[in-house]
Design an enzyme around this catalytic site. Structure first.
Site, PDB file in Angstrom:
ATOM      1  N   GLU A  40      28.688  -7.295  -8.717  1.00 50.75           N
ATOM      2  CA  GLU A  40      27.470  -7.060  -7.836  1.00 50.75           C
ATOM      3  C   GLU A  40      26.524  -6.443  -8.712  1.00 50.75           C
ATOM      4  O   GLU A  40      26.855  -5.373  -9.315  1.00 50.75           O
ATOM      5  CB  GLU A  40      27.633  -6.200  -6.596  1.00 50.75           C
ATOM      6  CG  GLU A  40      26.188  -6.010  -5.796  1.00 50.75           C
ATOM      7  CD  GLU A  40      26.492  -4.966  -4.515  1.00 50.75           C
ATOM      8  OE1 GLU A  40      25.536  -5.193  -3.428  1.00 50.75           O
ATOM      9  OE2 GLU A  40      27.351  -4.227  -4.628  1.00 50.75           O
ATOM     10  N   LYS A 114      23.554 -12.074  -0.042  1.00 50.38           N
ATOM     11  CA  LYS A 114      24.376 -10.972   0.495  1.00 50.38           C
ATOM     12  C   LYS A 114      23.958 -10.876   2.236  1.00 50.38           C
ATOM     13  O   LYS A 114      22.973 -10.769   2.475  1.00 50.38           O
ATOM     14  CB  LYS A 114      24.253  -9.613   0.054  1.00 50.38           C
ATOM     15  CG  LYS A 114      25.031  -8.485   0.544  1.00 50.38           C
ATOM     16  CD  LYS A 114      25.009  -7.105  -0.121  1.00 50.38           C
ATOM     17  CE  LYS A 114      25.715  -6.282   0.224  1.00 50.38           C
ATOM     18  NZ  LYS A 114      25.535  -4.842  -0.674  1.00 50.38           N
ATOM     19  N   CYS A 155      30.198  -6.894  -1.810  1.00 49.89           N
ATOM     20  CA  CYS A 155      30.507  -5.814  -1.460  1.00 49.89           C
ATOM     21  C   CYS A 155      30.632  -5.372  -0.071  1.00 49.89           C
ATOM     22  O   CYS A 155      31.737  -5.657   0.429  1.00 49.89           O
ATOM     23  CB  CYS A 155      29.286  -4.897  -2.252  1.00 49.89           C
ATOM     24  SG  CYS A 155      29.507  -3.179  -2.416  1.00 49.89           S
TER      25      CYS A 155
END
Length: 277
Positions: A40, A114, A155
């Site tokens: 990330e 995300k 994440c």
């Protein structure tokens, strides 16, 4: 199938970070990998918002994206660029945290924004409010690669198993979890959650991570992992520093494990629970 994983210590200068990524692509190619996975925020890690936003652009102007696409094409390897922070991609003015799948000709095959944003106050005194700066993605993404059908996540998504159910329901046999985990949450949850995501559906999980003390002062946990469908850790790059690691996987193991524990076949739609008072 050989995979490469880049554990990074990304700094505040995108062009220097781009150089590090290109060198990682070269190492992956030299080591015989078909695809390289990066963490990330591979292009920039800077918690100074004003300084960071001065370096951010949209996809077309991003120097990191341009450099890695050229390097992937030059070396003939696929790349999962874990994510970049990008500006000018949303109507509401917020940034996006976007991952890219790039093929061995430098063509962008898939994009993923995300979905789950990290808003939390930690006991250490650290406070994170991603939603104040970033807009979340709207849908899961899977894409075909030389390493099988790849499910994309980033994440904090790791904590939401419904996303991974959707990815494996769409045929993913390998899932990417690029991350920049904090040290306290990494020590407590990183290995457990990644192994759980692999075991639940019998998939390979590849988690390229940020590591160490960064230029902006933050510290990240590292321990980039590759986990087998049976939950075995095939690669753990530790928490000491950046580098490129390699692991060979056998995609036949996905079906073998699913045959032993056919959890995907046993999935059922779950209705709203009855509340008994």
């Amino acid at each position: 199938m050989r995979l490469a994983v880049y554990q990074a210590q990304t700094g505040i200068d995108p062009r220097r970070n781009a150089g590090d990524l290109v060198r990682a692509i070269d190492k992956a190619a030299d080591g015989g990998a078909a695809i390289l996975f990066t963490p990330e925020m591979s292009g920039l890690l800077d918690k100074d918002r004003q300084r960071a936003e001065a370096s951010l652009t949209g996809e077309r102007g991003d120097p990191v994206l341009t450099s890695v696409r050229e390097a992937a094409a030059r070396r003939g390897v696929w790349l999962h660029l874990g994510s970049l922070a990008l500006a000018g991609e949303r109507e509401d003015g917020r940034l996006v945290n976007r991952g890219f799948l790039i093929d061995n000709r430098g063509v962008i095959r898939a994009r993923y924004d995300k979905m789950h944003l990290f808003d939390v106050d930690l006991p250490t005194g650290e406070s994170w409010r991603e939603s104040a700066v970033y807009g979340g993605g709207e849908r899961p993404i899977v894409a075909d690669t030389p390493a099988g059908r790849l499910g994309l996540s980033i994440c904090y998504d790791l904590r939401f198993p419904d996303l991974y159910r959707a990815l494996t329901g769409a045929g993913a046999s390998i899932i990417a979890v690029p991350a920049a985990f904090t040290v306290p949450t990494g020590e407590a949850h990183w290995h457990v959650l990644l192994r759980a995501r692999a075991i639940e559906a019998g998939v390979f999980v590849v988690a390229a991570a940020q590591v160490g003390r960064h230029e902006d002062g933050r510290e990240t946990y590292g321990h980039s992992l590759v986990v087998s469908p049976w939950g075995k850790v095939l690669l753990d790059m530790g928490g000491e520093g950046p580098g490129v690691g390699f692991v060979d996987i056998d995609l036949a193991e996905v079906e073998e494990v699913r045959g032993r524990v056919p959890a995907i076949l046993h999935r059922r739609p779950i209705p709203e629970p009855e509340i008994v008072r």
